[in-house]
Scaffold this active site. Structure first.
Site, PDB file in Angstrom:
ATOM      1  N   LYS A 290       1.014  -0.964   0.241  1.00 32.72           N
ATOM      2  CA  LYS A 290      -0.341  -0.290  -0.349  1.00 32.72           C
ATOM      3  C   LYS A 290       1.145   1.030  -0.307  1.00 32.72           C
ATOM      4  O   LYS A 290       1.751   1.400   1.026  1.00 32.72           O
ATOM      5  CB  LYS A 290      -0.789   0.109   1.321  1.00 32.72           C
ATOM      6  N   HIS A 291       0.588   2.091  -0.979  1.00 33.38           N
ATOM      7  CA  HIS A 291       1.458   3.489  -0.706  1.00 33.38           C
ATOM      8  C   HIS A 291       3.075   2.874  -1.135  1.00 33.38           C
ATOM      9  O   HIS A 291       3.936   3.715  -0.221  1.00 33.38           O
ATOM     10  CB  HIS A 291       1.138   4.488  -0.184  1.00 33.38           C
ATOM     11  N   ASN A 434      12.833   6.031   7.189  1.00 34.78           N
ATOM     12  CA  ASN A 434      13.584   5.071   8.038  1.00 34.78           C
ATOM     13  C   ASN A 434      12.628   3.648   8.435  1.00 34.78           C
ATOM     14  O   ASN A 434      11.404   3.729   8.634  1.00 34.78           O
ATOM     15  CB  ASN A 434      14.085   5.665   9.529  1.00 34.78           C
ATOM     16  N   HIS A 533      14.570   5.254  -1.014  1.00 34.37           N
ATOM     17  CA  HIS A 533      13.798   6.157  -0.434  1.00 34.37           C
ATOM     18  C   HIS A 533      12.571   6.613  -1.550  1.00 34.37           C
ATOM     19  O   HIS A 533      13.099   6.302  -2.365  1.00 34.37           O
ATOM     20  CB  HIS A 533      15.601   7.730  -0.374  1.00 34.37           C
TER      21      HIS A 533
END
Length: 533
Positions: A290-291, A434, A533
């Site tokens: 999800k996302h 993180n 990232h």
């Protein structure tokens, strides 16, 4: 079609074709078909030899120009009688007059593909001389000339286009319709651009002694547009999906969509995250994304049980998610999955029963992708766009093997803990940093993703587990990068984790190790981090 026919009548029929191909797939059959339609054949070197051997009447380029092939084949088609015949505009009287004055017949069809530069430089033993000698000069010149003069000349660079061209000749009295000529010209310019880009990428990454650099000085990407998407990440953004010229086997771009609505920009981005993660796990595994983040991951004794465990991690976030399996989906699994709202389902195969289940939910996008071999990766380079530039890096394809991990605490993990640590470490690699991930019995219990503070990630992951009613006591945890302070470790241990894996590398490593010993847990260093990232 009526407009196409009207245009075709204004154009001249194909009378002469020039064939010069490195990839000779289907060329003899194609040439026979052209000859059967009364088209004169003009050819070079190896192609001419192949056609002659097949019993076809063919004029070799040297005979046509009156100038022999020379310099070991470096010069053969670079001649006014070739390029004049290709480039002359048939609708300009001065061009037609110039051809007549110099005895240059028109060439109406150019069938050319280029020296195998990319295949040559892909060899481990390729030398600089090998690379240079496989840079085609005459071929791209003819292709570009024909493509420039597309209103009068057809150009073919892919054997796959031979059948369509023959059909067009038959349907239009040997005249190539304007729309087809233009489409072939577009393919031709894309073909030469990709070829030149490959040369530039390779040469600018090597010096005159053939010593390689990590990255070329000039970087060129070539992709083919698969589809224009409804919009990008947001409705006000435009978007398109491009496939690499040579996508790796088993990569997301090789999907076959079996059913469902058109894929969106976000569907594709999330599907890639799901597929890359599930490929890295043992079978039978299930990943729910999800996302761009895994919200549930599990390995079990069947696809169905893996799904149930993955879904249990965070059933709320799984709503409207992307689900990926690394084994075939059967009817029972399909039935369980279809009880929930999902955007995309991905698997290497589906049983007939599974297909029948999803046929009742036509909006669900069902993708089938061949599963690549264990250890293989879909990416070589990874890109990130920044304002006015492009960041390029080698893909994060390395993994620290568990037998290279270091136990840095007095307590060592049990065999069950080590198995779960390996699983948790793989999952953490695919979560935005993180990252803190809790797991037990090869099931994620809580995932903390993308926080500015690692301690917040640990707390959020624990909170997600509690919300799902999952017990963290006796779990293991993974951190995608080192702990800068002991506080993150203390939060994890307070939740009940008994073993932790992390890269190590902080100036406070010893402080964190001492804290682990103080708390009586096992901790392992992998020596490798996985920021995402």
């Amino acid at each position: 079609m009526a407009k196409e026919m009207k245009t075709a009548k204004k154009s001249a029929p194909v009378r002469c074709a020039l064939l010069s191909v490195s990839d000779k797939t289907g060329i003899v059959e194609f040439a026979k078909a052209l000859h059967a339609r009364g088209i004169t054949l003009l050819s070079t070197g190896g192609t001419a030899a192949a056609l002659t051997k097949a019993g076809l009447p063919v004029t070799e380029v040297g005979q046509h120009t009156g100038f022999p092939e020379m310099l070991d084949g470096r010069v053969k088609t670079l001649h006014p009688k070739i390029h004049g015949g290709i480039l002359a505009r048939r609708d300009l009287p001065e061009h037609v007059k110039a051809l007549a004055e110099h005895g240059i017949p028109t060439i109406d069809l150019v069938v050319v593909n280029l020296y195998p530069f990319r295949e040559t430089v892909a060899r481990d033993d390729c030398t600089l001389d090998d690379a240079i000698e496989n840079i085609d000069i005459g071929g791209p010149s003819m292709v570009r000339a024909a493509a420039k003069n597309w209103k009068h000349v057809g150009v073919v660079v892919e054997p796959a286009d031979y059948p369509a061209l023959l059909t067009a000749l038959d349907n239009h009295d040997k005249v190539l319709p304007e729309a087809l000529r233009f489409e072939l010209a577009r393919k031709a310019f894309a073909h030469t651009a990709a070829y030149d880009g490959a040369i530039a990428n390779w040469l600018t990454a090597h010096n005159e002694k053939n010593a390689a650099e990590d990255f070329p000085q000039s970087f060129h990407y070539h992709g083919v547009r698969v589809q224009t998407l409804r919009y990008g990440e947001n409705p006000h953004q435009k978007a398109a999906f491009y496939r690499d010229e040579a996508p790796p086997f088993g990569s997301l771009s090789s999907f076959t969509q079996l059913q469902g609505k058109e894929l969106s920009y976000n569907n594709l981005a999330d599907s890639d995250a799901a597929w890359e993660c599930v490929k890295a796990l043992p079978v039978d595994a299930c990943v729910i994304i999800k996302h761009a983040n895994p919200c549930g991951v599990a390995v079990a004794d069947s696809a169905l049980n893996a799904y149930r465990k993955a879904f249990a991690t965070d059933s709320t976030s799984a709503f409207g998610g992307i689900i990926a399996f690394n084994s075939a989906v059967d009817e029972a699994t399909a039935a369980a999955v279809s009880e929930q709202f999902l955007e995309v389902l991905i698997a290497p195969a589906y049983t007939d029963g599974a297909r029948a289940v999803f046929a009742k939910k036509q909006n669900v996008r069902v993708l089938e992708i061949a599963l690549s071999n264990a250890g293989s990766h879909s990416l070589i380079l990874d890109f990130k766009r920044i304002g006015g530039g492009l960041l390029v890096q080698s893909a994060d394809n390395k993994t620290a093997a568990p037998d290279t991990w270091r136990v840095v605490t007095r307590k060592a993990p049990t065999s069950d803990e080590l198995r779960d640590l390996v699983f948790t470490w793989i999952v953490a690699k695919y979560v935005k940093s993180n990252t803190i991930v809790y797991a037990r019995h090869q099931q994620t219990l809580g995932v903390g993703a993308g926080q500015m503070s690692r301690i917040d990630s640990a707390r959020i992951a624990a909170l997600k587990a509690k919300e799902a009613g999952l017990i963290l006591q006796g779990s293991v945890a993974a951190s995608d990068a080192f702990f800068p302070f002991r506080d993150g470790l203390d939060v994890i241990v307070d939740q009940g984790a008994t073993a932790i894996v992390q890269p190590g590398g902080s100036i406070r490593d010893q402080e964190v190790i001492d804290a682990a010993d103080e708390r009586g847990v096992a901790m392992l260093f992998t020596g490798m981090r996985h920021f995402r990232h």
